[in-house]
Design an enzyme around this catalytic site. Structure first.
Site, short mmCIF file in Angstrom:
data_model
loop_
_atom_site.label_atom_id
_atom_site.label_comp_id
_atom_site.label_asym_id
_atom_site.label_seq_id
_atom_site.Cartn_x
_atom_site.Cartn_y
_atom_site.Cartn_z
N TYR A 101 0.86 -1.18 0.00
CA TYR A 101 0.00 0.00 0.00
C TYR A 101 0.89 1.23 0.00
CZ TYR A 101 -2.80 3.82 1.81
OH TYR A 101 -3.40 5.04 1.96
N GLU A 189 -3.75 7.28 -3.78
CA GLU A 189 -3.53 5.97 -3.17
C GLU A 189 -3.30 4.90 -4.23
OE1 GLU A 189 -6.19 5.25 0.51
OE2 GLU A 189 -6.82 3.81 -1.01
#
Ligand code: GDP
Ligand code: MN
Length: 383
Positions: A101, A189
């Site tokens: 991530y 993101e």
């Protein structure tokens, strides 16, 4: 405003972040054609503004033409958490060994942007943050200087990313920060950032939310907005059309005021007197009769609303104008859909009070009384 995955990937890819080959498709035939062109296996991914599409059945990995057709038939037209899927992204499937991530957002508490990296990608990062906050490494960035290379390396190292790919991940993170900064992002993101067996790093998903108030200087991103699509609901779309600052809340007392502070105060008072606000609606300064009518239309068309309180403080906005607007709007109804309480103060308040048709509205002199009355009305409906 949230970009679709395919749009965010285009932005990321243009900035040099590796993304899988992909094509957008709106029909079953287009999906199959795209899959045939890209070559199997491919991922067929619903393009709607929700997270967790994987778990909800909005993403399918397919191995051949037949499966591609089935996946398209299943996903196109499906309802995904309240959104109808009209397009899918057909994408080269990534054969990955790890999912990371990486993200950039504003840390309001610190008043600075923060870059985040975790080796627990591919799952809902909010859950990771709750269960195991240490699994996410964070680095605050001073926007005056941007993200220094050493900061990117540090946060990647702190997250425990494998050495073989650390430089690539750090470089992607810096690009992501730069995009966030240059393109007025609110959140950027990549989850998952996939790692392959050959130590290649590739963005398999992409999220980019743009600060809507900055869209005027982001024409390229503004163009990506599709008609009415970013409104959370029919009501928010309407508010956009009318040019109101509007937020829908969960209660049943509709609130209309002129000026953000005044509306906030009214919200607080509704809460204070045991009621529950249904919305924030600021009609702005100098609100003329038609704007008032539009504001009433907003709260009347909200099924949650049981009563309405109008809180107007005249400055540029004149009390008599507002009163006329309220009368005009309410005269259109044979029966007033929900009880309306009005409190007028400031410029021309006395003229306004005289103009208001008390067959149609309840007039109160003080804000406290007006709010209490509206809360009572709402309680009566509830009972
Ligand atoms: P989200 O669920 O809406 O966040 O959609 P993502 O694009 O993040 O996909 C969710 C999950 O689907 C990923 O974490 C992967 O496990 C899987 N997935 C998505 N794309 C691919 C792909 O190209 N190859 C493989 N093997 N899995 C994928
Ligand atoms: Mn994802």
């Amino acid at each position: 405003m949230r970009l679709h995955e395919y749009q965010a990937k285009q932005v990321f890819s243009d900035a040099g972040i590796p993304t899988p080959a992909s094509e957008l498709a709106g029909t079953v035939d287009e999906t199959v054609a795209a899959a045939e062109e890209i070559g199997y296996p491919v991922a067929v991914k619903a393009q709607v503004h929700v997270g967790g599409r994987g778990k909800a059945g909005g993403i399918k990995l397919v191995e051949d033409k037949e499966e591609a057709r089935e996946a398209a038939e299943d996903i196109l037209g499906m309802d995904l958490k309240g959104y109808t899927v009209e397009r899918v992204l057909v994408e080269e499937a990534v054969d990955f060994v790890n999912e990371l991530y990486v993200g950039v957002t504003m840390d309001r508490g610190e008043g600075e942007p923060v870059a985040m990296v975790s080796t627990r990608g591919g799952v809902n990062i909010e859950e990771v943050a709750e269960e195991d906050p240490d699994a996410i490494a964070r680095e605050h960035i001073d926007p005056a200087f941007g993200m220094h290379p050493y900061q990117a390396r540090k946060v990647v190292y702190d997250a425990g990313v494998d050495r073989a790919i650390a430089n690539d991940v750090a470089s992607i993170l810096r690009t992501l920060y730069q995009l966030w900064d240059d393109r007025d992002g609110s959140d950027a993101e990549i989850n998952p950032l996939m790692v392959t067996g050959d130590d290649e790093v590739i963005a398999a998903d992409a999220v980019f939310n743009v600060d809507e108030d900055a869209l005027f200087r982001q024409p390229e991103l503004a163009e990506m907005e599709e008609e009415g699509e970013f409104a959370e609901s029919e009501l928010e779309r309407k508010a956009d059309e009318y040019g109101f600052d509007y937020v829908r809340l969960s209660g049943n007392v509709g609130i209309i005021g002129n000026g953000a502070g005044l509306v906030m105060t009214t919200l607080d008072l509704v809460d204070h007197y045991g009621g529950s606000p249904a919305n924030f609606l600021d009609v702005g300064g100098g609100a003329k009769a038609d704007r008032i009518a539009n504001a009433l239309d907003m709260v009347f068309s909200d099924d949650n609303v049981d009563s309405v309180v109008f809180n107007i403080f005249g400055g540029i906005t004149r009390g008599d104008e507002v009163a006329k607007g309220i009368n005009q709007a309410l005269e259109q109804f044979d029966e007033i859909p929900k009880p309306v309480v009005v409190r007028l103060a400031g410029t021309n308040w006395e003229e306004g009070m005289e103009i208001l048709n008390e067959d149609l509205v309840t007039v109160e002199k003080t804000l406290e009384d007006a709010v209490q009355r509206a809360v009572e009305y709402a309680e009566e409906v509830e009972a």
